[in-house]
Design an enzyme around this catalytic site. Structure first.
Site, mmCIF file in Angstrom:
data_model
loop_
_atom_site.group_PDB
_atom_site.id
_atom_site.type_symbol
_atom_site.label_atom_id
_atom_site.label_comp_id
_atom_site.label_asym_id
_atom_site.label_seq_id
_atom_site.Cartn_x
_atom_site.Cartn_y
_atom_site.Cartn_z
ATOM 1 N N SER A 90 -0.475 0.979 -1.712
ATOM 2 C CA SER A 90 0.430 1.748 -2.558
ATOM 3 C C SER A 90 0.512 1.433 -3.900
ATOM 4 O O SER A 90 0.404 0.423 -4.445
ATOM 5 C CB SER A 90 2.016 1.876 -2.049
ATOM 6 O OG SER A 90 1.994 2.128 -0.723
ATOM 7 N N HIS A 122 9.105 3.531 1.099
ATOM 8 C CA HIS A 122 8.542 2.961 2.188
ATOM 9 C C HIS A 122 9.905 1.877 2.540
ATOM 10 O O HIS A 122 9.866 1.772 3.718
ATOM 11 C CB HIS A 122 7.440 2.155 1.705
ATOM 12 C CG HIS A 122 6.290 3.216 1.606
ATOM 13 N ND1 HIS A 122 5.895 3.667 2.561
ATOM 14 C CD2 HIS A 122 5.711 3.481 0.362
ATOM 15 C CE1 HIS A 122 4.678 4.629 1.895
ATOM 16 N NE2 HIS A 122 4.547 4.410 0.785
#
Lengths: 480, 480, 480, 480
Positions: free
Chosen positions: C320, C413
């Site tokens: 990410s 997340h």
């Protein structure tokens, strides 16, 4: 996995796909893929031969699909040369039993009954055919066989014995790809990318430049149809591209142009009111099916589809290349009739335009007049069109002579029963179009009511049915 | 209409269906359907013959699909007798050209090269075959051809010339229905009713009594699979019914029983833990495909499917009828070995049970002991089982003699490479089961690892591979 | 048309598509499309308002779908400004009836029973909501409403009253796009081009450069999944791109590289043995569904799908971006703790590398060390990685302060229950990656067994679950 | 498994199906299924309550789909009583927060701005609704919620608090089953058996006697359409049965008769030329969707479908029962107007026919005249039809009084904008038809051009639009 109520059970189709992928990649990256596969104790070429024999033996009866699959896997492992070697082995080793065949032939000659003819036929069929049929038992193997024939065709000249095997291939494939088994599908922007990229690869008439170009050819004022076979679910066999137009299209570049100012919605509206469907490209996709003809069926079925979808359509015609025109023209002009091909007036204009002396060879005059971009020019273009159209009408309608064969595209459409409708100057101004036919293209008209009669006239007496417009070209004298 | 991204274009499949419906109804209600169709000027039988000829002519080339369709339509109009007449016409009128064939045969005999063998083969192929291929061009015509062959087979005895035509049919259909073109589909309660009702109609082994019975056979602890061909999308070619069981099933009535107390969920759980798949029925659906074998492929593919779906399964076996047992037994007992078939002890018990004298014929003793419901009784049943199992093992494993052919079901499974695994008394107590085999059934085991070897042993040397249990039956002496 | 056994009837879905196309084109080519539509006697803005009123009246009851369709058609004709005007009209004109609401509120306050609470709720619901529900009755209108909300969101700041209408939109859409109604579909090269081009358009994290790039992202060692809603059959709502890797991916450029030497087959083999699924991109597609969260569901369902397909996978993690890191870092280094951010040793190396004085601002040292291509260099890179990883670990785990909000990707997340697993230097060396986070990327690990506990710890007490490796970064002192 | 190019990923739909099966079987065989499930340490009723709370908590956010699924599983385990207990718990425990609601109500009363109205609306929405939305996150749960509501409705009288919960259910389901989300599908013999058996189960108007009867209703001169929702793929919501007829059907028994002499092909031909579509049965399938109306939409869309498929159709009308007629008639004849209901002439004939004195009660005269099979008789039937038609016209058109409500079927169709077209004597001679309406049935005509106006007239002023024929019945005096 989700399955539709009547879904095909898994292993069949998905194996087929996986296997085909493997097959493909096997062909694509022979260099590396098979280092990873441990070499079996028997060398692959020998293994392939043994498997072919096993396939025709009892083992083949018990578990033919498995043996067939193993054979195809092994063939993927072979080098191209070894694969050709295998094909030669097939051609030579699986011939009919000469003793049986001799006995059957003799028996027939003694008493030529239908039953003995049938027995003779059976004795004469090479076991190669049965072997090929058994090779087809594995999932995905129909495609593998087609790819195999493609390789065979590429090497048939070097190995004449392969021609025998090819006859078996052709016989089988013609039976398997019988019209009754083909599926017509429309191709559009909803079609899987995996199919669309094949269109890009296979388009043979007017090259597709990439996804943008493809998208334009699938826009709402276009149609594209292809035949598929159930055993090759993602592989088009042949496809045709159609433009929905107002009036007969007279040039291909406007059909291919990417006009972004033209909206989706405007195109859809235009499609709904179009009176003509112009078939501007038709391409075969499978070299391994060479000699098995789909085009005639495809055009006629697409005509029916389009009629059902768009009732405003009243005319169905092609916009076709004339690939043999220029070659023929050069010979013709160099021949005895060449001198009279241009009228004095035409000669004069072209000489003036090109700066060549008036007594130049007409071929030279025409070629020079066209060279560069000059032909786009009004005067010169006008001076050229007359002779070119006239000569092209002659080319497409004359009994074939000069050792030349008939134009292949003409033969195809006229053989299908189409009518020679109109010649168009400056219709394909691409390099290829200019090179092959000085930019001329032709419309062949498919008119359901006359197709059968046209076809019969063409096949039986070689008569070429043409429009009054073409007829006029033929009978008009060169302009003074 | 909604269409999937790669949907087949309309007219093909829906026409096919409409046309098949018409075909069916044409066959079903000849009485009325054709009064409505205005009689054409040419009588239908003559029209059919003309269309057949046209199909092989230029007209057939130009518009084969249309001519083929017209021909099939006309055939629907014919009376059954006229249709047979048409088939005889085909058989007789489209034989190979005798002059060409004679020349090819002579040429081959002079110089038997592969090329001449190939030419001979081509000359010997009857134009009938090409005609049948062209008849297949119309949508739905594959099914029509199969139905036509069904009629042919029913009349082949009366018209021997039809056997030649049948050979052409068989040759073509065997090629078209090649394993590689078949689709395995699971049949369950999500399947269209139009397909399910065909199962009810076609089940040949244990009749399906209606929708309730069918539903039970498609419950979560059952599986049903069929082969389909893409050209007959709604027509199963062959189907097999499987019960998922714990241990090898030893009787068929419990498998067929409608136990409503048994929940859907309980059945699903049982299916997940079952260790055995018992194939208890396999039925061909298309009489017109007679002689083209699908059963071997079907069983083996279904084994793979089930293994993939249900990893707990470790055994795949049939529960099969023994249709020839009783007929054989009667002959056997009446023959020279019959006297020793029962031991004195067995004879004594059966005589006591039946009230017959001990010196009665063993066949009589057995038949009477079984008559009525007496065989269900413990003592009698016990006394019968020993001899019956022993004799049945003998029947299924002995070299065929007594003029009798091998049991056809045994020949099928042993030919596929299965092993004779176990004999089951009182396994099918229906009237038919008692009549054919005194209620005995047999399990044939399909074990992937030994299938090929079993098949070879059977085909090459007639050896019947059997389990130790069957072996023991064969070697055990009658009980004293 | 061919239809599957349970095919949806035509007009529904195909109308929807046609209509959407029209909607789109309406939006795309407003300039020209509506000249062709004859102006009705009532100006379109007024007509839209009247239709909205009719939709809530008896006429709407009798033929709601037709009125809704007419309304959407009219909205397409409006100019963007007029369409905003229409939305303002909706917001203002279809508020709850103040008298009824007042009465209900008073009644509740007098006697706060559940029944009166329910009545109050009903009275408080704005008729706007029912109007939006009725606008959804026309085929294709769900998408039209989403596009309408997209326009609304773009203008909500200018027209505060639109925020009320947006609340109604959000409430309805959240209910309609409930997880239970979403369909997960795999996207691959078999997906229609019309869907694939949307991926190219919507990819928000690592831009897709065209069809070749897309093809690589759908290769056999990649997976792509999207959520769809049945009412928008060709419109992905959100999609995720996954790389199947051996070990946790530590940089994104290698994942995106087009390595043509790598064969399809090699990729397939690698996919089969991969132990890690790296989620490297997740993109929302419908701006008009802003605020309705799909990402959490998508990731978790895709984990389940991948586990089922590829049992060798044992680790599921993202790669990410850290979009807020550099902005935070600059502030941090400028703040009170900045001085201690680098150890003297680190400062020394960076000063030497950059030629800046050792007392330079640490932010300056880092920025200059990275500028140009110098950071790729071994020594400099080594000297940078230590401090950057340490500081980034601090950024991602510290309680949010400095007025800064938590990194949005981290919040997403961690809020889903993932664990902060590993920081990767030089992981995204694109211009954007360097600009946003000095090239650092982070892996968040999704471990089914700990997701719920992680989520609870994060939501309840703000605790950020991290790996030992990240923990070590946090506690290790700057290198001397 | 084979999947279409855009196939939904596996677990979603197949889980949904498996789960629904489990749900069903859970409901069907509670007696045995759950002995097999080991009792968890927490009793199921308590577990269900805890899971409901968890679903609204952080855990629900992290893994809502999993918690929802567990909750549904647990609900399956509950006894019906405990499940009702759970529903009561929901109704009582997830009410709006009274303090928040009070504050919002007060704030609104102080300053009744749109923003405060919106805030009040939000405060007043019971958390029950959000809980139900979250319960929908598990696959298959939409159906589970509908089944749950079905149970709720059956017990709402006993537990008034459930009415509040039902309002939440209704609100949500009305939004989820919005017209825009429904799919119209044609039902025919190609439909999966699993769907067809539901038609047999749900048909509410003219019972389907089994598969043969069903097959007749799906024959080529019939049509059947149903609405489906994507979240319940195999569950029809409502379906309508249509007969394609020449002229308006005047009796239902001929439509339902199994005339085997009538061929498939003859029916297809008839369908193609039919001028009228008679809607003879419409049935709701999901009790749990009570109060959410689909019938109006269904009829109107089916009219459009049929028009598109069969252009020869010019009339669309129902053949409907009149369930309240006889009950109303008895009251009416017993009332003040009863005495004049029959003319002296009619009275005389009926008295003669029945043997009753002429001064008998008209109700008695009619009832006796009809009793037994006598009404089939010409004279008697003729004497009855006049009064019955006249009185029935009165019943269907009069302002509702006598405490009676309007005939529910009439209210439905008139409310949809249909016209009262024709009354048919002896139209439904089944026991039920005679009992409810003395065999009368009525045609309601759906004429697109007048639907809206009819609807408005009916809704606004209670005006019942009728044909001239019905008008004539109303104004004609009793026969002398």
């Amino acid at each position: 996995m989700v399955s539709s109520p009547l879904s095909t059970v898994s292993s069949l189709a998905s194996d087929a796909r996986a296997w085909l992928d493997k097959m493909w990649s096997g062909i694509a990256d022979r260099g590396e893929a098979y280092a990873a596969v441990p070499a079996a104790s028997i060398p692959a070429p020998e293994r392939a031969r043994q498997l072919a024999q096993a396939l025709l033996s009892e083992r083949g009866e018990a578990s033919g699909a498995a043996v067939a699959r193993e054979l195809h896997d092994t063939l993927c492992e072979l080098s191209p040369e070894d694969r050709i070697g295998f094909l030669v082995f097939l051609a030579e080793s699986f011939a009919p039993d000469p003793q049986v065949l001799r006995a059957a032939a003799e028996a027939y000659l003694v008493e030529p009954t239908p039953a003995r003819a049938a027995a003779l036929c059976q004795a004469a069929e090479a076991p190669r055919q049965e072997l090929l049929r058994r090779m087809n038992m594995a999932p995905g193997s129909t495609h593998a066989l087609i790819l195999l024939r493609e390789e065979l065709l590429a090497h048939a000249d070097a190995h004449p014995v392969l021609k025998l095997l090819d006859a078996d291939f052709h016989h089988l494939l013609a039976s398997w790809f019988n019209r009754g088994f083909l599926e017509l599908r429309r191709i559009d922007w909803q079609t899987p990318a995996a199919v669309l990229e094949k269109l890009i690869a296979y388009e043979a008439v007017h090259e597709i430049q990439g996804w943008e170009d493809l998208r334009r050819r699938l826009a709402p004022d276009r149609r594209c149809f292809a035949f598929f076979h159930p055993a090759l679910p993602g592989e088009p066999l042949i496809f045709v591209e159609v433009a929905l137009t107002h009036g007969l299209a007279s040039a291909v570049q406007p059909l291919l142009a990417l006009d972004r100012s033209d909206s989706h919605e405007a195109r859809r509206r235009r499609a709904g009111t179009a009176d003509t469907a112009t078939f501007y490209s038709i391409s075969n996709c499978q070299e391994g099916l060479r000699g098995i003809s789909f085009g005639n069926f495809l055009i006629k079925q697409v005509v029916e589809e389009l009629k059902a979808e768009l009732p405003a359509l009243t005319r169905f015609a092609t916009l076709s290349p004339i690939p043999g025109f220029r070659r023929w023209l050069d010979r013709y002009l160099a021949g005895p009739d060449g001198a009279e091909a241009l009228s004095p007036g035409e000669t004069e204009v072209l000489a003036a335009e090109t700066g060549l002396p008036e007594d130049s060879n007409p071929a030279e005059l025409i070629a020079k007049a066209i060279a560069g971009e000059g032909w786009r020019d009004g005067t010169r273009s006008a001076a050229l069109n007359g002779p070119l159209l006239r000569l092209c009408a002659l080319y497409l309608t004359q009994p074939t002579r000069l050792g030349a064969r008939m134009d292949p595209v003409a033969r195809f459409h006229l053989g299908n029963g189409a009518r020679l409708e109109r010649l168009n100057p400056l219709a394909n101004t691409s390099a290829r179009g200019m090179r092959e036919s000085y930019g001329l293209m032709v419309n062949y008209l498919y008119d359901r009511d006359t197709i059968e009669a046209n076809h019969e006239a063409f096949v039986r007496s070689g008569r070429i049915i043409r429009s009054a417009e073409v007829e006029a070209l033929l009978s008009s004298p060169p302009k003074p």
